[in-house]
Design a protein around this motif. Structure first.
Motif, short mmCIF file in Angstrom:
data_model
loop_
_atom_site.label_atom_id
_atom_site.label_comp_id
_atom_site.label_asym_id
_atom_site.label_seq_id
_atom_site.Cartn_x
_atom_site.Cartn_y
_atom_site.Cartn_z
N ILE A 114 0.94 -1.24 -0.10
CA ILE A 114 -0.09 0.09 0.03
C ILE A 114 1.00 1.20 0.12
N GLN A 115 0.46 2.27 -0.64
CA GLN A 115 1.09 3.43 -0.54
C GLN A 115 0.12 4.50 0.30
N LEU A 116 1.01 5.16 1.21
CA LEU A 116 0.46 6.17 2.14
C LEU A 116 0.26 7.37 1.55
N THR A 117 -0.86 8.23 1.75
CA THR A 117 -1.08 9.49 1.10
C THR A 117 -0.49 10.42 1.84
N GLN A 118 -0.26 11.81 1.31
CA GLN A 118 0.49 12.88 2.12
C GLN A 118 -0.40 13.13 3.25
N ALA A 119 -1.75 13.06 3.32
CA ALA A 119 -2.43 13.09 4.62
C ALA A 119 -1.96 12.16 5.49
N GLN A 132 5.90 3.40 1.58
CA GLN A 132 5.27 2.17 1.10
C GLN A 132 5.11 1.02 2.19
N LEU A 133 4.20 0.12 2.24
CA LEU A 133 4.21 -0.78 3.18
C LEU A 133 3.70 -2.23 2.85
N ASP A 134 4.29 -3.39 2.82
CA ASP A 134 3.59 -4.59 2.47
C ASP A 134 2.70 -4.87 3.44
N SER A 155 -3.92 1.28 -2.92
CA SER A 155 -2.94 0.29 -3.46
C SER A 155 -3.23 0.13 -5.18
N GLU A 156 -2.32 -0.64 -5.64
CA GLU A 156 -2.74 -0.67 -7.27
C GLU A 156 -3.74 -1.14 -7.57
N ALA A 157 -4.47 -2.31 -6.65
CA ALA A 157 -5.76 -2.75 -7.02
C ALA A 157 -7.03 -2.12 -6.39
N CYS A 158 -6.54 -1.33 -5.30
CA CYS A 158 -7.83 -0.57 -4.72
C CYS A 158 -7.55 0.60 -4.07
N GLN A 159 -8.41 1.66 -4.68
CA GLN A 159 -8.00 3.22 -4.45
C GLN A 159 -7.89 3.57 -3.03
N ASN A 160 -9.14 3.05 -2.16
CA ASN A 160 -9.61 3.42 -0.96
C ASN A 160 -8.93 2.24 0.19
N GLN A 161 -8.07 2.25 0.71
CA GLN A 161 -7.49 1.34 1.61
C GLN A 161 -7.55 1.71 2.92
#
Length: 240
Positions: A114-119, A132-134, A155-161
């Motif tokens: 997953i990628q963390l947003t700036q917020a 980024q965290l696995d 994540s690449e597969a899901c925009q709202n994690q």
């Protein structure tokens, strides 16, 4: 603190959250919907943790307790309790907050980043974590971001994690609480979901990541500790 968790199936437990609660001498008890447990009075608890499960949030006809559970979560949020939702739990929170929950384009099962947003990076809860965290996933549904919520991860597969609402309501589509034993239990009960898919791993792949289990459990402890500290700070400011 008095922490109450909502458990939907026997094989999706608090796992490392329970370990954290015991270590910090918090009271931890459950409503097990599969065992027809009753819900407690909201006033008797400080936190609500909503666990995962293979059902969908819109299957009230098949799981009648879902209706009461949604009402309970709504009451907890309205009364300013800390509410944490994991996987199905995050979808239930999104639904209670008025967002659409629906089948995602992809099922996401296994270890994916997953990628963390700036917020998120600007927040006290996630600010000290890597960009980024696995993390471990096991979901097919997803949700739209509720009005007033802050998106924390994608994540690449899901925009709202993940999202945070009103500082005290945290929704995590992914699993930070999972241990090798808890994943083994999910695999044993949901093996039929492990089909060919772009974001679906084999059981042996999921269970071979010893270091990653330790990492997500460490992140889970950090998130929980941060929520405790933030709530303590907000309460102190509120009483000043």
């Amino acid at each position: 603190m008095n922490i109450h968790y909502l458990q939907h199936v026997p094989f999706e437990t608090p796992a490392s959250i329970e370990q954290w609660a015991i270590h910090n001498q918090h009271s931890l008890w459950a409503t097990r919907f599969y065992a027809n447990d009753s819900l407690p009075e909201i006033d008797t608890l400080d936190w609500v943790v909503v666990m995962g499960g293979p059902m969908n949030i819109y299957e009230d006809d098949k799981y009648p307790w879902l209706t009461a559970e949604k009402r309970f979560i709504e009451q907890a949020i309205n009364q300013g309790k800390t509410v944490i939702g994991i996987c199905l739990g995050s979808q239930l929170i999104a639904d209670v907050l008025g967002s659409k929950v629906y089948q995602g384009e992809y099922k996401e099962i296994g270890w994916f980043p997953i990628q963390l947003t700036q917020a998120a990076k600007d927040s006290t809860i996630f600010g000290s974590l890597p960009q980024q965290l696995d993390v471990f996933h096991w979901h097919g549904d997803t949700f739209d971001l509720p009005a007033g919520a802050t998106r924390l991860a994608y994540s690449e597969a899901c925009q709202n994690q993940a999202f945070l609402y009103d500082k005290k309501v945290l929704a995590l589509q992914f699993h930070l609480e999972s241990t090798k034993d808890s994943v083994r239990q999910i695999i044993g009960n949901c093996l039929d979901e492990l089909v060919e898919g772009k974001y679906i791993q084999a059981a042996e792949q999921m269970l071979s990541r010893d270091d990653d289990f330790e990492q997500i459990n460490s992140v889970m402890r950090h998130v929980l500790d941060s929520l405790v500290q933030q709530n303590s700070h907000d309460n102190a400011v509120g009483s000043a």
